[in-house]
Design an enzyme around this catalytic site. Sequence first.
Site, mmCIF file in Angstrom:
data_model
loop_
_atom_site.group_PDB
_atom_site.id
_atom_site.type_symbol
_atom_site.label_atom_id
_atom_site.label_comp_id
_atom_site.label_asym_id
_atom_site.label_seq_id
_atom_site.Cartn_x
_atom_site.Cartn_y
_atom_site.Cartn_z
ATOM 1 N N ASN A 1 -63.538 22.100 31.071
ATOM 2 C CA ASN A 1 -62.756 22.773 30.052
ATOM 3 C C ASN A 1 -63.002 24.270 30.075
ATOM 4 O OD1 ASN A 1 -61.353 23.608 27.822
ATOM 5 N ND2 ASN A 1 -62.376 22.305 26.356
ATOM 6 N N ASP A 2 -64.150 24.696 29.587
ATOM 7 C CA ASP A 2 -64.397 26.128 29.458
ATOM 8 C C ASP A 2 -64.300 26.871 30.786
ATOM 9 O OD1 ASP A 2 -64.792 25.859 26.728
ATOM 10 O OD2 ASP A 2 -66.890 25.298 27.008
#
Lengths: 471, 103
Positions: free
Chosen positions: A400-401
Amino acid sequence: MFSDFMSVDLTASLYLLSGVFFILAIRGLSSPETARIGNYLGMSGMLIAFIVTILNLEDNSLSNLILIVLGISIGGLIGTFLSKKVAMTDMPQMVAALNSMGGMSAVLVAWAAFLSPAAFGLEINGYIATASMVEMLLGIFVGAITFSGSVIAFLKLQGLMKSAPVILPLRHVISIGVFSIILICSYLILAGSQNDQLLFLIISILSLTLGLLLIIPIGGADMPVVIAVLNSYSGFAAAIIGFTLNNLALVITGALVGSSGAILSYIMCVAMNRSFFSVIMGGFGDEGTGGEQVKETRPVKIGSADDAAFILKNASSVIIVPGYGMAVARAQNSLKEMVDKLKEMGIKVTYAIHPVAGRMPGHMNVLLAEADVPYDDIYELTEINSDFAQADVAFVIGANDVTNPAAKSDPNSPIFGMPILEVENAKTVLFVKRSLGIGYAGIDNDLFYQENTMMLLDDAKKMSEDISASI
Amino acid sequence: MDISPLVYYGSIFVLAIFVGYYVVWSVTPALHTPLMSVTNAISAVIIVGAIIAMGTESSGASGTISKIVSFFALIFASINIFGGFLVTQRMLEMYKKKVKKDV
């Protein structure tokens, strides 16, 4: 009986040899082909160090040798059991647990040396030499921090403790206070206090507390750095004890492990665009970012496994971006099956790995290796980033990040400046995620709301299986 | 005049840090996890300290405690050695399979 033919010079040379073997063990890791030989060399180095030490024993009575063999057998059995049992997805916890063992051994050896200094030749006229005393205190300090810090890291990684940062009020004041008391106690010991043992115990307990205080405010996403730092500490603790014992193998190995951990922490910090200092100070992931509520009202395209299968089938090149979510869902094998089906259809599939994907350096590589993914298909961030623009599909599974475009575009974002995998440049982004929640860094990902993004909301393993089924 | 042990071991320590620096940078990122587990294992060479402490003729109460303490150090270090090397081997075996397949 043996010690007669083991001269001091021969002993030191053999310890040096085992140090050289350890260097070769690390050197072997420069490629997967040489890595296994390197590991055997490492084992040989350990065996040499062990045999030399046994041959130099002062008390080599049978009862004592039996006791030594017993201790090693107990530890060896536990270690062997753990190494066979641990799942590849749980490697970060395993490394944290092993780190804690290393830290604890350093503390205990320092205690043993402190309690019977004569055994280590540390006594001058009935007193422990000041230099040795300083080394022991340092050994206890670093070893204890490594131990309790690693235990906390283990608990967080194993999910036995909340991985979010725990922020105590006045935590810096508490830490500095604890550290000051340690310094005062050390001074008292060095100044020749009569209550040496009590002070030594206080220092040990306070150092353990300090390790705990240092790691609890550090959040899950920073764990790769924490593990590397603790790895480094365990090396330095060993080196310090090496100075106390005047042992070449320990000094060399400690320096190697210390620099290895330090370099890994540096690589991780660069990959997150964080300063080492800000990671160690902790608290990342608890900063509230404004405007999140507004963002969450934006439309999101949600797809099914059938939709994803259709898109994948019609692609000619696919880049897979794995992350921690893949590890949690243990999805690597299902993912590999899905990729195999795509490859049979002549589709080019590669993997892109961000340096901080997962919970420790190299975590994703090990999982993909476990699933039998050829390592020629796996690329690092800098090697593959320009390929996204030509790719038909970026398949983000559990990351994600490390894909968040805010790192490039939003100076207010906590991850601004972090190098990311530029998946947004692919024609279509398939994003496998359990829910639309925020990532570990606690920030929203603009990628979800892009025109070309399709969210596949399910467990990573189940989604890969479903897609395989409908291809 | 003899060189003091601190300077002697200190020199080796500093040089070993440089060796470590260059050797570790040569490690491929794909093997960073095995790097951590193998460095774990080798740092447990601290076991020699535990064995030395175990192998001394002890006297008095602190001698006995010292022996007990070093016995536990022996156990912890052994867990580290066996666990570290074997788990590294297990990981590296997984990389091996693919070499065969590719050739």
